[in-house]
Design a protein around this motif. Sequence first.
Motif, short mmCIF file in Angstrom:
data_model
loop_
_atom_site.label_atom_id
_atom_site.label_comp_id
_atom_site.label_asym_id
_atom_site.label_seq_id
_atom_site.Cartn_x
_atom_site.Cartn_y
_atom_site.Cartn_z
N ARG A 139 0.86 -1.20 0.00
CA ARG A 139 0.00 0.00 0.00
C ARG A 139 0.89 1.24 0.00
O ARG A 139 0.84 2.07 0.89
CB ARG A 139 -0.91 -0.01 1.25
N CYS A 140 1.74 1.32 -1.01
CA CYS A 140 2.68 2.44 -1.08
C CYS A 140 1.93 3.76 -1.05
O CYS A 140 0.94 3.94 -1.76
CB CYS A 140 3.52 2.34 -2.35
N THR A 162 -2.79 2.18 -5.26
CA THR A 162 -2.35 0.95 -4.58
C THR A 162 -2.65 -0.31 -5.39
O THR A 162 -3.00 -1.36 -4.85
CB THR A 162 -2.91 0.82 -3.13
N GLY A 163 -2.48 -0.18 -6.68
CA GLY A 163 -2.44 -1.38 -7.52
C GLY A 163 -3.60 -1.58 -8.47
O GLY A 163 -3.44 -2.24 -9.49
N GLY A 173 0.15 -2.69 -10.65
CA GLY A 173 0.11 -3.62 -9.55
C GLY A 173 1.37 -4.46 -9.38
O GLY A 173 2.45 -4.05 -9.73
N ASN A 218 7.56 -5.87 -6.61
CA ASN A 218 7.83 -5.33 -5.27
C ASN A 218 8.49 -6.37 -4.37
O ASN A 218 8.77 -6.11 -3.21
CB ASN A 218 6.55 -4.77 -4.64
N ARG A 230 6.47 2.27 1.86
CA ARG A 230 5.98 1.05 1.21
C ARG A 230 5.53 -0.01 2.23
O ARG A 230 6.13 -1.09 2.34
CB ARG A 230 7.08 0.46 0.30
#
Length: 453
Positions: free
Chosen positions: A109-110, A117-118, A156, A190, A224
Amino acid sequence: MVHTFTALDCPIALDVNSGAVHVLDEMTYNVLRQVEHYESLPDTCPERVVQRLPYSPEEIDEVWKELKELEQAGLLFVKSDYIDPEWAVVKDAPVKALCLNVAHDCNLRCKYCFASTGDFGTGRKIMPFETAKAAIDFVIRRSGKRHNIEVDFFGGEPLMAWDTVKKTVEYARSIEKEHGKNFRFTITTNGMLLDEEKMEYINREMKNCVLSLDGRKEVNDDHRPTAGGQGSYDRIVPRYQKLVAGRGDKEYYVRGTYTKVHPDFAADVMHAADDLGFKNVSVEPATGKPGDPFAITEAELPAAKAEYEKLARELLHRPDINFFHFFVDLEQGPCVIKRMRGCGAGSEYVAVTPEGDIYPCHQFVGNEDFRMGNVHEDTFDQELANQFNALNIYTKPACQECWARFYCSGGCAAGGYNVNGDLAEPAYVACELERKRLECAIAMKAIRSGLAD
Ligand code: SF4
Ligand code: SF4
């Protein structure tokens, strides 16, 4: 056009059209700086310039003669060749690169996430293999005679769509020869779901991989967090180190983002390089619409420029560390078309969503005005593609006047659109940062090659 600047205490003049770089003494620098906007040098230094400078007329005369010699040798004030902007517009260019958004979902959930958030604001989805397959068929059909085709697995978080990633690679490999193509894959991750099997697969199949990390633990974990609010650093760093150790000489980048909240990115780059052992590192400024709490804005520019200078000093004698933005080829540069046109988003390069919708790049995903077609329907808005094709340094007014144009290639269309609402008007903050990075890169190159102390 001549651009004078000082970086790393080194006074430099860049002749924009020839690409010649001159390291100058202080007096020559101060004289040239007064006249850098000239089209060409008059035979003698204009009186009003002489009066402005703290040197004797004889001294200025001497410097002027040297500058004239450089001009006559074709190394200063070189005229630009006339380029018809139409010539730089490649119509109906083949599509040769895909950004496959295989997951509109993410396990982080950067806080600065460009993709909400994606899910890009369109609901969490995974791309079915049938859509990825249709995208591969689409790019084969649209790539003309182009042999190499780039596919970037993106999100994402693409490891959430692992099954689709593997099936897509397998499918593309199974048909590339019969179509005379060579697929080159990249994955941008990520790292949260990396395991032995995925690392081994990525190192075997992916020509490049981009590993997201924002540097020091406290910075990364603040920027992050996971969906549960925990930091991601302790989980991803050992996995990245293992993956990189198994990569041999294949490309990779550890890529971070710096923000208004954590702007001291030089320390993050050095942490990734020195403490964690990553040799290929990149950081990008957080961008966003005006008012975005993380985006680097005009107010942060002086500090951000100082950070690039600081980083350049740190890396000056560290040729073992490859910082993406300090790599500049002064001898050759990219080919002339590439130098004019940049990344090719919207024409040669497009993004595909889990539904198969096509957008100019991942930054436009979800903006219906820029939906270009769908891979299932084999539709593609060539007119819109040609609008993107027409964006180059000869058609963008700001770029025509900019000394950095042959290195920057005209900036990011999405950045310009997000900030100015105009594809053809580059984002000022991004331009200023690009120009500062280039100044640092040119100074580093000049010093490393012995042109300066
Ligand atoms: S990993 Fe990427 S997609 Fe996921 S939240 Fe962070 S920036 Fe957004
Ligand atoms: S820095 Fe900005 S103005 Fe200069 S060439 Fe790049 S996009 Fe154009």
